[in-house]
Scaffold this motif. Sequence first.
Motif, mmCIF file in Angstrom:
data_model
loop_
_atom_site.group_PDB
_atom_site.id
_atom_site.type_symbol
_atom_site.label_atom_id
_atom_site.label_comp_id
_atom_site.label_asym_id
_atom_site.label_seq_id
_atom_site.Cartn_x
_atom_site.Cartn_y
_atom_site.Cartn_z
ATOM 1 N N THR A 27 37.249 27.806 39.120
ATOM 2 C CA THR A 27 36.770 27.619 37.761
ATOM 3 C C THR A 27 37.038 28.911 37.007
ATOM 4 O O THR A 27 36.488 29.956 37.319
ATOM 5 C CB THR A 27 35.258 27.301 37.746
ATOM 6 O OG1 THR A 27 34.568 28.361 38.396
ATOM 7 C CG2 THR A 27 34.972 26.020 38.485
ATOM 8 N N ALA A 28 37.935 28.844 36.058
ATOM 9 C CA ALA A 28 38.396 30.049 35.375
ATOM 10 C C ALA A 28 37.410 30.517 34.327
ATOM 11 O O ALA A 28 36.660 29.735 33.751
ATOM 12 C CB ALA A 28 39.750 29.786 34.722
ATOM 13 N N ALA A 29 37.434 31.814 34.072
ATOM 14 C CA ALA A 29 36.615 32.377 33.016
ATOM 15 C C ALA A 29 37.089 31.830 31.677
ATOM 16 O O ALA A 29 38.281 31.690 31.429
ATOM 17 C CB ALA A 29 36.736 33.898 33.028
ATOM 18 N N VAL A 274 25.335 30.262 41.024
ATOM 19 C CA VAL A 274 26.552 29.651 40.490
ATOM 20 C C VAL A 274 26.519 29.553 38.967
ATOM 21 O O VAL A 274 27.447 29.975 38.274
ATOM 22 C CB VAL A 274 26.782 28.260 41.117
ATOM 23 C CG1 VAL A 274 27.824 27.467 40.328
ATOM 24 C CG2 VAL A 274 27.227 28.399 42.563
ATOM 25 N N ALA A 275 25.445 28.999 38.433
ATOM 26 C CA ALA A 275 25.374 28.770 36.989
ATOM 27 C C ALA A 275 25.469 30.070 36.199
ATOM 28 O O ALA A 275 26.192 30.158 35.196
ATOM 29 C CB ALA A 275 24.091 28.027 36.633
ATOM 30 N N TYR A 282 32.513 34.725 35.121
ATOM 31 C CA TYR A 282 33.071 35.167 36.397
ATOM 32 C C TYR A 282 33.673 33.956 37.115
ATOM 33 O O TYR A 282 32.952 33.018 37.472
ATOM 34 C CB TYR A 282 31.994 35.822 37.269
ATOM 35 C CG TYR A 282 31.605 37.191 36.771
ATOM 36 C CD1 TYR A 282 32.254 38.332 37.235
ATOM 37 C CD2 TYR A 282 30.618 37.343 35.800
ATOM 38 C CE1 TYR A 282 31.918 39.592 36.763
ATOM 39 C CE2 TYR A 282 30.276 38.594 35.319
ATOM 40 C CZ TYR A 282 30.925 39.715 35.797
ATOM 41 O OH TYR A 282 30.597 40.962 35.316
ATOM 42 N N PRO A 283 34.987 33.942 37.314
ATOM 43 C CA PRO A 283 35.619 32.786 37.960
ATOM 44 C C PRO A 283 35.093 32.565 39.379
ATOM 45 O O PRO A 283 34.837 33.525 40.110
ATOM 46 C CB PRO A 283 37.106 33.175 37.985
ATOM 47 C CG PRO A 283 37.261 34.190 36.903
ATOM 48 C CD PRO A 283 35.974 34.954 36.889
ATOM 49 N N LEU A 284 34.953 31.307 39.733
ATOM 50 C CA LEU A 284 34.533 30.935 41.074
ATOM 51 C C LEU A 284 35.696 30.283 41.809
ATOM 52 O O LEU A 284 36.412 29.451 41.246
ATOM 53 C CB LEU A 284 33.360 29.960 41.031
ATOM 54 C CG LEU A 284 32.066 30.448 40.366
ATOM 55 C CD1 LEU A 284 31.025 29.327 40.387
ATOM 56 C CD2 LEU A 284 31.533 31.687 41.060
ATOM 57 N N VAL A 285 35.888 30.675 43.039
ATOM 58 C CA VAL A 285 36.846 30.025 43.924
ATOM 59 C C VAL A 285 36.011 29.252 44.939
ATOM 60 O O VAL A 285 35.176 29.838 45.624
ATOM 61 C CB VAL A 285 37.744 31.058 44.639
ATOM 62 C CG1 VAL A 285 38.721 30.368 45.576
ATOM 63 C CG2 VAL A 285 38.483 31.920 43.617
ATOM 64 N N ILE A 510 33.236 31.638 46.353
ATOM 65 C CA ILE A 510 33.520 33.060 46.174
ATOM 66 C C ILE A 510 33.509 33.362 44.679
ATOM 67 O O ILE A 510 34.061 32.596 43.887
ATOM 68 C CB ILE A 510 34.895 33.426 46.768
ATOM 69 C CG1 ILE A 510 34.863 33.312 48.296
ATOM 70 C CG2 ILE A 510 35.341 34.824 46.353
ATOM 71 C CD1 ILE A 510 36.219 33.492 48.939
ATOM 72 N N GLY A 511 32.876 34.456 44.303
ATOM 73 C CA GLY A 511 32.881 34.889 42.909
ATOM 74 C C GLY A 511 33.825 36.060 42.725
ATOM 75 O O GLY A 511 33.917 36.939 43.589
ATOM 76 N N THR A 512 34.541 36.090 41.605
ATOM 77 C CA THR A 512 35.475 37.177 41.353
ATOM 78 C C THR A 512 35.309 37.720 39.933
ATOM 79 O O THR A 512 34.785 37.038 39.046
ATOM 80 C CB THR A 512 36.941 36.728 41.505
ATOM 81 O OG1 THR A 512 37.326 35.933 40.378
ATOM 82 C CG2 THR A 512 37.152 35.922 42.775
ATOM 83 N N ARG A 513 35.773 38.928 39.718
ATOM 84 C CA ARG A 513 35.920 39.437 38.362
ATOM 85 C C ARG A 513 37.104 38.721 37.722
ATOM 86 O O ARG A 513 38.009 38.229 38.412
ATOM 87 C CB ARG A 513 36.165 40.942 38.374
ATOM 88 C CG ARG A 513 35.021 41.760 38.940
ATOM 89 C CD ARG A 513 35.381 43.239 39.004
ATOM 90 N NE ARG A 513 35.642 43.797 37.675
ATOM 91 C CZ ARG A 513 36.159 45.016 37.466
ATOM 92 N NH1 ARG A 513 36.474 45.788 38.499
ATOM 93 N NH2 ARG A 513 36.357 45.438 36.244
ATOM 94 N N ASP A 514 37.142 38.674 36.373
ATOM 95 C CA ASP A 514 38.232 37.956 35.716
ATOM 96 C C ASP A 514 39.543 38.736 35.744
ATOM 97 O O ASP A 514 40.574 38.255 35.272
ATOM 98 C CB ASP A 514 37.863 37.560 34.285
ATOM 99 C CG ASP A 514 37.572 38.759 33.392
ATOM 100 O OD1 ASP A 514 37.811 39.900 33.817
ATOM 101 O OD2 ASP A 514 37.093 38.542 32.258
ATOM 102 N N THR A 515 39.518 39.927 36.332
ATOM 103 C CA THR A 515 40.741 40.711 36.508
ATOM 104 C C THR A 515 41.396 40.463 37.863
ATOM 105 O O THR A 515 42.450 41.034 38.150
ATOM 106 C CB THR A 515 40.421 42.220 36.381
ATOM 107 O OG1 THR A 515 39.393 42.557 37.315
ATOM 108 C CG2 THR A 515 39.973 42.563 34.969
ATOM 109 N N VAL A 516 40.777 39.633 38.696
ATOM 110 C CA VAL A 516 41.258 39.372 40.058
ATOM 111 C C VAL A 516 41.938 38.002 40.107
ATOM 112 O O VAL A 516 41.409 37.013 39.595
ATOM 113 C CB VAL A 516 40.096 39.428 41.071
ATOM 114 C CG1 VAL A 516 40.567 39.002 42.455
ATOM 115 C CG2 VAL A 516 39.510 40.835 41.119
#
Length: 538
Positions: A27-29, A274-275, A282-285, A510-516
């Motif tokens: 889920t993209a930022a 998550v929410a 923050y994008p979720l994988v 998995i949570g990521t920064r939007d730069t990853v």
Amino acid sequence: MSIRRISLAAAFGVAAALVLSACGGTTAAPEASVSATPVQGGDLTFAVANDPISLNPSGTGSGNDTLYVTRQLVDSLLYQNPDTGALDPWLATSYESNADATEFTFTLRDDVTFSDGTPFTASNVKATFDDIIAAGALSQAVSSFVGYVGTDVVDAHTARVRFSSPNAAFPNSTASVALGIVGDATLAVPYDQRADGKAVVGTGPFTLKSYTKDTATVLAAREDYAWVPEALGNTGRARLDTVTFQIVPEAGVRTGSLTSDQVDVAGGVQPNDVASLEQSGYPLVWRANPGITFGLSSNLSHPVVADLAVRHAISAAIDAETVRDTALNDYFAVATSSLAQSTPGYADQSAAFGFDPDKAAELLDGAGWSAGADGIREKDGQKLQLKLWWITNFGPNQTSLELIQQELKAVGIDLQLQSGPVPDFLEAQKNGDFDLVWGNLSRADGDVLRTTFSKSTTRYRIDDPTLEDLLQKQLTLSDASARDEVLAEAQARIASQYYQIPVHELTSIIGTRDTVHGVSLGADSRLDSLVAAWKQAD
């Protein structure tokens, strides 16, 4: 010998037609600024919950967090494509099977080297597999080698693996981290002395830079890596320079570290976070895990739960949908079988399960368990008290089990919860110090039923000839449709006997920064190779 050629792109056959493509995603930022061209270089910090315990690829570690690290150090013969379920080339360019699935011949790449510079050959395949067999119970991979006769080095780039009985699940097993190929330098070190990773010499895109127990594992990219599975979208060296797996046990702290930019990626994102992560951009994988669902499995050597009526009553007392809705969210499915829906061979067994406390009470009455003064049932002076072991590596476990504890108490069962880290949990299973176990096991092949419930491998002390015949029969069937039919029968048998009471499926988040970018989950819903991952400059 009759040989039939297997197309790697179609090796999963009908089984791959399950809903694998709908099992997960990213889920993209909303307003992420994405560079059009991947960046070469940079350092990634990845927060995980548990110390690896062992960096020996085939050894017993702390579960997913161990495999996240070891996946970066070793490659496998085949790569299971998470989008299609197919077995794609990796260290092997192709493989052949004989008609009865007792021999598998792998044609290997001729341009691969280990991190110490030595060439990868068929001798390394043989040595790795023989090493797993020699390790026996010390290895998590030994259950994949039922009937193993040996591996023949046909020539430098051809290895033939032979079994005394059919093992149709073996090609899929070769895609796992546990069967990752290691070099001679690794095998020269005694098996039980490889935990710290210093001896691990693999062909993977990263090498071990440092390991500090309970703190961090740091990996460095190999400059000469050039044999990436096509599906991963990179053609050579890892884009990142280093990856640091930082140990952050508390889920809330991992999430906080992500949102405060102290780490780039947070593993094991909990449902209640998550929410907020989504809303904050923050994008979720995420990916629904195949394999054994979260549920309660019984120790059949203990007389109380050896009684089918008691196991059935436990099942009827549990409201799985309420447990899911209370402890989790819609990313997680209510379980309808011992296998998750994303597993090849899954068959719906929901007819065997359902919340019915009146039925539970009736079954317990019939089994001679009468309500005591405190509401807990008794029989022959014994309280209906059951000890359940669970692992503390997934936050919602406690909420789920406390609710199940209340539901069982309502029908007169006193459920005693015993928790601990992975090593304590494994020791309790080994010693049989439990009535019930709460847990799951991720694997993208229905053979996970055998490795979990077979008499020869289970720690649940199941001795059921009907089930055993089905679990062994599915190994003999190379035809995917025929194998799925037998796996469905095995699931029906497990359900009818309530050996495992499924509650909910697992979804890895998995949570990521939007730069990853380029962080993905494999077919088993564990972290895939990070060879294609990259970071934008801050």
